[in-house]
Write a protein that holds these residues in place. Structure first.
Motif, PDB file in Angstrom:
ATOM      1  N   HIS A  64     -38.853   1.668  68.040  1.00 60.23           N
ATOM      2  CA  HIS A  64     -39.033   3.166  68.157  1.00 60.23           C
ATOM      3  C   HIS A  64     -37.923   4.047  68.157  1.00 60.23           C
ATOM      4  CE1 HIS A  64     -41.288   6.744  68.934  1.00 60.23           C
ATOM      5  NE2 HIS A  64     -40.477   7.144  69.881  1.00 60.23           N
ATOM      6  N   ALA A  65     -36.763   3.558  68.767  1.00 56.04           N
ATOM      7  CA  ALA A  65     -35.558   4.143  68.952  1.00 56.04           C
ATOM      8  C   ALA A  65     -34.747   3.994  67.516  1.00 56.04           C
ATOM      9  CB  ALA A  65     -34.725   3.511  70.013  1.00 56.04           C
ATOM     10  N   GLU A  66     -34.916   2.949  66.935  1.00 53.43           N
ATOM     11  CA  GLU A  66     -34.349   2.881  65.428  1.00 53.43           C
ATOM     12  C   GLU A  66     -35.080   3.891  64.702  1.00 53.43           C
ATOM     13  OE1 GLU A  66     -32.151   0.743  63.856  1.00 53.43           O
ATOM     14  OE2 GLU A  66     -31.378   0.055  66.029  1.00 53.43           O
ATOM     15  N   ALA A  67     -36.512   4.035  64.588  1.00 52.39           N
ATOM     16  CA  ALA A  67     -37.049   4.690  63.664  1.00 52.39           C
ATOM     17  C   ALA A  67     -36.654   6.349  64.062  1.00 52.39           C
ATOM     18  CB  ALA A  67     -38.653   4.303  63.852  1.00 52.39           C
ATOM     19  N   GLY A  68     -36.702   6.533  65.365  1.00 47.51           N
ATOM     20  CA  GLY A  68     -36.328   7.847  65.443  1.00 47.51           C
ATOM     21  C   GLY A  68     -34.819   8.625  65.411  1.00 47.51           C
ATOM     22  N   SER A  69     -34.109   7.618  65.015  1.00 43.48           N
ATOM     23  CA  SER A  69     -32.761   8.086  64.695  1.00 43.48           C
ATOM     24  C   SER A  69     -32.692   8.648  63.386  1.00 43.48           C
ATOM     25  CB  SER A  69     -31.754   6.896  64.919  1.00 43.48           C
ATOM     26  OG  SER A  69     -31.826   5.564  63.857  1.00 43.48           O
ATOM     27  N   ASP A  70     -31.420   8.811  62.828  1.00 47.14           N
ATOM     28  CA  ASP A  70     -31.292   9.456  61.739  1.00 47.14           C
ATOM     29  C   ASP A  70     -31.031   8.531  60.488  1.00 47.14           C
ATOM     30  OD1 ASP A  70     -31.969  12.061  62.420  1.00 47.14           O
ATOM     31  OD2 ASP A  70     -29.864  12.427  63.205  1.00 47.14           O
ATOM     32  N   HIS A  71     -31.142   7.326  60.658  1.00 46.52           N
ATOM     33  CA  HIS A  71     -30.994   6.267  59.706  1.00 46.52           C
ATOM     34  C   HIS A  71     -31.863   6.426  58.276  1.00 46.52           C
ATOM     35  CE1 HIS A  71     -29.383   4.235  63.311  1.00 46.52           C
ATOM     36  NE2 HIS A  71     -28.436   3.977  62.707  1.00 46.52           N
ATOM     37  N   GLN A  72     -31.151   6.230  57.304  1.00 48.99           N
ATOM     38  CA  GLN A  72     -31.888   6.225  56.144  1.00 48.99           C
ATOM     39  C   GLN A  72     -32.576   4.788  55.970  1.00 48.99           C
ATOM     40  OE1 GLN A  72     -29.351   6.632  52.819  1.00 48.99           O
ATOM     41  NE2 GLN A  72     -28.259   8.540  53.605  1.00 48.99           N
ATOM     42  N   VAL A  73     -33.856   4.876  55.175  1.00 49.08           N
ATOM     43  CA  VAL A  73     -34.341   3.711  55.273  1.00 49.08           C
ATOM     44  C   VAL A  73     -33.936   2.834  54.261  1.00 49.08           C
ATOM     45  CG1 VAL A  73     -36.728   2.696  54.545  1.00 49.08           C
ATOM     46  CG2 VAL A  73     -36.779   4.656  55.886  1.00 49.08           C
ATOM     47  N   ASN A  74     -33.514   1.777  54.568  1.00 50.07           N
ATOM     48  CA  ASN A  74     -32.616   1.069  53.712  1.00 50.07           C
ATOM     49  C   ASN A  74     -33.030  -0.520  54.047  1.00 50.07           C
ATOM     50  OD1 ASN A  74     -31.016   0.017  55.881  1.00 50.07           O
ATOM     51  ND2 ASN A  74     -29.687   1.953  55.255  1.00 50.07           N
TER      52      ASN A  74
END
Length: 137
Positions: A64-74
């Motif tokens: 959930h923390a990873e999904a909520g961050s500003d990372h692009q989907v890669n």
């Protein structure tokens, strides 16, 4: 937020990550021990169940923390998501075998495949046959 709060947050995240990996390693070792036929005594059973439950929720929180961050989907984000899913599956399977509910050769094969995937993706492995203390439940 002052700089010391950021440092504390970073240290806390690293501590959580270390705990997550330690619990994951324990579940992997106990799962391999189960597959090798080592006994599951009262205390080991309790440890497996408690760690499986905690690991399950830690993986949900981390994903959930990873999904909520500003990372692009890669590709890395997809692999990370898959690892968390496999960790949750391993947690459920570990709890099942600790409670004597993992029945059948197909389930054992699936457990082994899941362990292999997690070990390959997280780059840790242990040789179960070399760990003598597992003979004592």
């Amino acid at each position: 937020m002052n700089p010391s709060d950021s440092k504390k947050s970073s240290e806390f995240q690293q501590e959580d990550n270390d705990i997550f990996l330690a619990r994951l390693q324990l579940i992997v070792v106990m799962s391999k021990a189960y597959l090798e036929g080592f006994p599951i005594g009262k205390h080991r059973k309790q440890a497996i169940i408690e760690n499986a439950n905690t690991l399950f929720y830690m993986s949900l929180s981390a994903e959930h923390a990873e999904a909520g961050s500003d990372h692009q989907v890669n590709k890395d984000a997809i692999k990370t998501k898959q690892i968390y899913e496999k960790v949750r599956l391993l947690s459920v399977m570990a709890k099942a075998f600790a409670e004597d509910r993992l029945v059948g050769e197909q389930k054992r094969k699936e457990l082994q495949e899941n362990i292999d995937y997690i070990c390959e993706m997280t780059v840790f492995n242990s040789k179960i046959k070399n760990i003598d203390f597992l003979h004592v439940a």
